[in-house]
Write an enzyme that holds these catalytic residues in place. Sequence first.
Site, short mmCIF file in Angstrom:
data_model
loop_
_atom_site.label_atom_id
_atom_site.label_comp_id
_atom_site.label_asym_id
_atom_site.label_seq_id
_atom_site.Cartn_x
_atom_site.Cartn_y
_atom_site.Cartn_z
NE ARG A 221 27.36 53.13 43.82
CZ ARG A 221 27.83 52.66 42.83
NH1 ARG A 221 28.24 51.33 42.52
NH2 ARG A 221 28.27 53.78 42.04
CG PHE A 237 30.20 39.66 44.17
CD1 PHE A 237 31.27 38.68 43.88
CD2 PHE A 237 28.90 39.11 44.55
CE1 PHE A 237 30.87 37.44 43.61
CE2 PHE A 237 28.74 37.93 44.21
CZ PHE A 237 29.47 37.12 43.82
CG ASP A 259 35.88 41.92 46.03
OD1 ASP A 259 34.78 42.50 45.40
OD2 ASP A 259 36.80 41.44 45.40
CG ASN A 287 34.92 31.99 46.03
OD1 ASN A 287 33.73 32.03 46.15
ND2 ASN A 287 35.51 31.65 44.78
CG ASP A 309 27.10 45.25 42.19
OD1 ASP A 309 26.66 44.76 41.10
OD2 ASP A 309 27.64 46.35 42.60
CB CYS A 349 26.52 44.25 35.32
SG CYS A 349 27.68 43.15 35.76
#
Length: 405
Positions: A221, A237, A259, A287, A309, A349
Amino acid sequence: MERQLPKGYITPKGEAALRGGHPWVYSDELTELSGNYENGDLVDIYSAKKRFLGTGFINDCSKIRVRIISRNANDKFDREFYRRRIRYALEYRKTVMGEDFACCRLIFGEADCFPGFTVDKFGDILVTQVLSLGIERIKELLYGLLVEELNALGEKTSAIYERSDVKIRELEGLEEYKGFWNGLRTDLPGVTEITENGIKFSVDYINGQKTGFFLDQKYNRLAIRKIAKGRTVLDCFTHTGAFALNAAAAGAKLVNAVDISEDAIEMTKNNAKLNNLAENMQFTTANVFDFLTELYKAGKSPYDFIILDPPAFTKSSGTVKNAIRGYKEINLKAMRLLNRGGYLATCSCSHFMTEPLFKQMLHDAAADADVSLRQIEARRQSPDHPILWNVPETDYLKFYIFQVV
């Protein structure tokens, strides 16, 4: 002196894995067991030639039959053993995190020889997750030792809240659970304030995702700040708005945080107000896939920096192909929305989405978008989530910053 623990013998394949440094013994690798034990007990593991390989927690309910916690035949698994392990973990974080020790991951499962155990520090609040039966049986001991060792470092702990409310515990024969540890305060509201990269965040550690805040992207970040200054940024997101707020704090012209969760957007709004950054921010509940599609259909995008992300699109090897399609879709759309010279930050992730798979997906998306990617940075999770090279599961976060040319 002969060891008193039950003994397990494993296949050559299992032996090779343990000698290579991996800490798991799978059910089909265990050939023989001698001695009485209960699930969650410690057992010694030996090769077929009766060479000692390590000691770990056994669980007949789990596909991962034994989770190794020590490879030293002289270890005694008493209170002082676990105290040393906790002390090692804390000393490591003190070294690599420095001033950021106030909010960081103190224990990262197998990477700290605590299989299935996570501890995040949010100031004076510890939030934990227990995913293995062996740790479940000793967690009261571990919580007490954590408080003692943090006190020795001058770090106050007001409460420990456990977030073991995940279905994966069923694989260990455990029920889902969440609640305060009785050894400290149990009357707190479940929301605390932290500061990361100079930005304040409200963390809901009772109802938020995972332990309430994703600490692993801390320095990623920070890395987007120099790109964000003066730009129009789309943060997809956004969750609690961490990337969006870093962009706004860096001097972005405008930041739109998107989000699908209304609760996430409300939290992002509150965090923006907390930092007096709301003036140059927009907040969109949508969405992300649909939002990017509608932007593309409109034929013009106001954004010159897009941040992706997403949550882990795959949590098993069986769903990787579907995940690749999902990752490609959002990255392709982002690349098409950016004018030449625009910037893209993108990540995964999931450790099942390996770096070669992720890079190939990005190559394919860029080819379909008819653009080239000029790499600015390739990054990983912050060092409080250490990567063990012999344990691939600890190497999960891939983060890239590109210019689209």
